[in-house]
Design a protein around this motif. Structure first.
Motif, PDB file in Angstrom:
ATOM      1  N   ALA A  43       0.734  -1.317  -0.047  1.00 53.89           N
ATOM      2  CA  ALA A  43       0.234  -0.010  -0.106  1.00 53.89           C
ATOM      3  C   ALA A  43       0.978   1.202   0.085  1.00 53.89           C
ATOM      4  O   ALA A  43       0.468   2.168  -0.698  1.00 53.89           O
ATOM      5  CB  ALA A  43      -1.090  -0.030   1.107  1.00 53.89           C
ATOM      6  N   TYR A  44       1.836   1.301   0.949  1.00 55.32           N
ATOM      7  CA  TYR A  44       2.807   2.390   0.946  1.00 55.32           C
ATOM      8  C   TYR A  44       3.406   2.814  -0.465  1.00 55.32           C
ATOM      9  O   TYR A  44       3.510   3.880  -1.007  1.00 55.32           O
ATOM     10  CB  TYR A  44       3.947   2.035   2.073  1.00 55.32           C
ATOM     11  N   SER A  45       3.920   1.710  -1.103  1.00 53.60           N
ATOM     12  CA  SER A  45       4.689   1.720  -2.624  1.00 53.60           C
ATOM     13  C   SER A  45       3.600   2.398  -3.397  1.00 53.60           C
ATOM     14  O   SER A  45       3.888   3.349  -4.311  1.00 53.60           O
ATOM     15  CB  SER A  45       5.134   0.606  -2.905  1.00 53.60           C
ATOM     16  N   LEU A  46       2.247   1.876  -3.354  1.00 58.15           N
ATOM     17  CA  LEU A  46       1.198   2.376  -4.331  1.00 58.15           C
ATOM     18  C   LEU A  46       0.830   3.805  -3.999  1.00 58.15           C
ATOM     19  O   LEU A  46       0.752   4.866  -4.733  1.00 58.15           O
ATOM     20  CB  LEU A  46       0.122   1.590  -4.466  1.00 58.15           C
ATOM     21  N   TYR A  47       0.810   4.050  -2.752  1.00 50.34           N
ATOM     22  CA  TYR A  47       0.545   5.689  -2.236  1.00 50.34           C
ATOM     23  C   TYR A  47       1.619   6.471  -2.779  1.00 50.34           C
ATOM     24  O   TYR A  47       1.542   7.600  -3.174  1.00 50.34           O
ATOM     25  CB  TYR A  47       0.188   5.756  -0.911  1.00 50.34           C
ATOM     26  N   PRO A  98       0.570   6.569  10.773  1.00 47.11           N
ATOM     27  CA  PRO A  98       1.895   6.068  11.673  1.00 47.11           C
ATOM     28  C   PRO A  98       2.382   4.713  11.006  1.00 47.11           C
ATOM     29  O   PRO A  98       3.470   4.554  10.893  1.00 47.11           O
ATOM     30  CB  PRO A  98       1.363   5.808  12.899  1.00 47.11           C
ATOM     31  N   GLN A  99       1.530   3.918  10.372  1.00 48.18           N
ATOM     32  CA  GLN A  99       2.105   2.761   9.898  1.00 48.18           C
ATOM     33  C   GLN A  99       2.964   3.095   8.696  1.00 48.18           C
ATOM     34  O   GLN A  99       4.063   2.458   8.546  1.00 48.18           O
ATOM     35  CB  GLN A  99       0.918   2.045   9.436  1.00 48.18           C
ATOM     36  N   TYR A 100       2.543   4.313   7.758  1.00 47.56           N
ATOM     37  CA  TYR A 100       3.394   4.345   6.629  1.00 47.56           C
ATOM     38  C   TYR A 100       4.722   5.225   7.022  1.00 47.56           C
ATOM     39  O   TYR A 100       5.633   5.312   6.432  1.00 47.56           O
ATOM     40  CB  TYR A 100       2.413   5.065   5.653  1.00 47.56           C
ATOM     41  N   MET A 101       4.730   6.002   8.175  1.00 47.92           N
ATOM     42  CA  MET A 101       5.849   6.882   8.750  1.00 47.92           C
ATOM     43  C   MET A 101       6.881   5.762   9.029  1.00 47.92           C
ATOM     44  O   MET A 101       8.133   6.074   8.656  1.00 47.92           O
ATOM     45  CB  MET A 101       5.362   7.550   9.765  1.00 47.92           C
ATOM     46  N   ARG A 102       6.415   4.841   9.594  1.00 48.87           N
ATOM     47  CA  ARG A 102       7.573   3.762  10.128  1.00 48.87           C
ATOM     48  C   ARG A 102       8.151   3.044   8.760  1.00 48.87           C
ATOM     49  O   ARG A 102       9.144   2.991   8.698  1.00 48.87           O
ATOM     50  CB  ARG A 102       6.782   2.587  10.921  1.00 48.87           C
ATOM     51  N   ILE A 103       7.251   2.573   7.839  1.00 47.88           N
ATOM     52  CA  ILE A 103       7.769   2.188   6.625  1.00 47.88           C
ATOM     53  C   ILE A 103       8.744   3.412   6.013  1.00 47.88           C
ATOM     54  O   ILE A 103       9.970   2.931   5.384  1.00 47.88           O
ATOM     55  CB  ILE A 103       6.776   1.728   5.689  1.00 47.88           C
ATOM     56  N   ALA A 104       8.237   4.518   6.026  1.00 49.24           N
ATOM     57  CA  ALA A 104       9.031   5.617   5.386  1.00 49.24           C
ATOM     58  C   ALA A 104      10.529   5.647   5.968  1.00 49.24           C
ATOM     59  O   ALA A 104      11.662   5.881   5.442  1.00 49.24           O
ATOM     60  CB  ALA A 104       8.401   6.982   5.414  1.00 49.24           C
ATOM     61  N   ASP A 105      10.553   5.526   7.318  1.00 48.24           N
ATOM     62  CA  ASP A 105      11.764   5.491   8.187  1.00 48.24           C
ATOM     63  C   ASP A 105      12.584   4.300   7.827  1.00 48.24           C
ATOM     64  O   ASP A 105      13.703   4.400   7.619  1.00 48.24           O
ATOM     65  CB  ASP A 105      11.514   5.640   9.674  1.00 48.24           C
ATOM     66  N   GLU A 106      11.925   3.391   7.647  1.00 51.53           N
ATOM     67  CA  GLU A 106      12.563   1.863   7.148  1.00 51.53           C
ATOM     68  C   GLU A 106      13.330   2.167   5.905  1.00 51.53           C
ATOM     69  O   GLU A 106      14.549   1.796   5.811  1.00 51.53           O
ATOM     70  CB  GLU A 106      11.827   0.735   7.144  1.00 51.53           C
ATOM     71  N   VAL A 107      12.667   2.539   4.729  1.00 51.92           N
ATOM     72  CA  VAL A 107      13.249   2.978   3.419  1.00 51.92           C
ATOM     73  C   VAL A 107      14.367   4.083   3.654  1.00 51.92           C
ATOM     74  O   VAL A 107      15.267   3.857   3.097  1.00 51.92           O
ATOM     75  CB  VAL A 107      11.888   3.399   2.630  1.00 51.92           C
ATOM     76  N   GLU A 108      14.295   4.966   4.311  1.00 51.83           N
ATOM     77  CA  GLU A 108      15.139   6.055   4.565  1.00 51.83           C
ATOM     78  C   GLU A 108      16.499   5.291   5.055  1.00 51.83           C
ATOM     79  O   GLU A 108      17.465   5.640   4.762  1.00 51.83           O
ATOM     80  CB  GLU A 108      14.648   7.082   5.384  1.00 51.83           C
ATOM     81  N   ASP A 109      16.392   4.261   6.045  1.00 51.28           N
ATOM     82  CA  ASP A 109      17.534   3.694   6.713  1.00 51.28           C
ATOM     83  C   ASP A 109      18.344   2.693   5.788  1.00 51.28           C
ATOM     84  O   ASP A 109      19.505   2.580   6.153  1.00 51.28           O
ATOM     85  CB  ASP A 109      17.038   3.070   7.963  1.00 51.28           C
ATOM     86  N   LEU A 110      17.490   2.523   4.701  1.00 47.67           N
ATOM     87  CA  LEU A 110      18.435   1.548   3.597  1.00 47.67           C
ATOM     88  C   LEU A 110      19.291   2.028   2.790  1.00 47.67           C
ATOM     89  O   LEU A 110      19.929   3.146   2.622  1.00 47.67           O
ATOM     90  CB  LEU A 110      17.252   0.868   2.714  1.00 47.67           C
TER      91      LEU A 110
END
Length: 100
Positions: free
Chosen positions: A56-60, A88-100
């Motif tokens: 969902a995050y990638s599609l958004y 908040p669910q997508y904010m966590r994913i964004a943080d994970e992606v940013e850390d890669l």
């Protein structure tokens, strides 16, 4: 696309309808078209309902890129996607992606 709206929310048939409509839409109008963005957004909602947050995050995010290009940052349609990504669910994913 109308049939996709009549299917029960979260049904696999609805997802198939969205995917079929998106393929035709991209062929006819291209990626950067309001209808393409709407179909992407609706598909993201489907995956959100299924709790597939990363899909969902990638599609958004893809929808947001298209909306910003078509309408600009301040448009209500663009804001709708931004608000979804502020969950908040997508904010966590964004943080994970940013850390890669």
């Amino acid at each position: 696309m109308i049939r996709g709206n009549l299917e029960q929310r979260g049904s696999i048939e609805k997802l198939k309808d969205y995917e079929d409509a998106m393929e035709l839409c991209i062929q006819a109008y291209g990626e950067y078209h309001p209808l393409t963005a709407t179909l992407l957004f609706n598909t993201a909602v489907y995956y959100e309902d299924k709790e597939d947050w990363k899909k969902a995050y990638s599609l958004y995010k893809r929808t947001l890129c298209i909306m910003e290009e078509i309408y600009g940052y301040e448009h209500p349609e663009t804001k709708k996607v931004i608000i979804a990504l502020e969950d908040p669910q997508y904010m966590r994913i964004a943080d994970e992606v940013e850390d890669l």
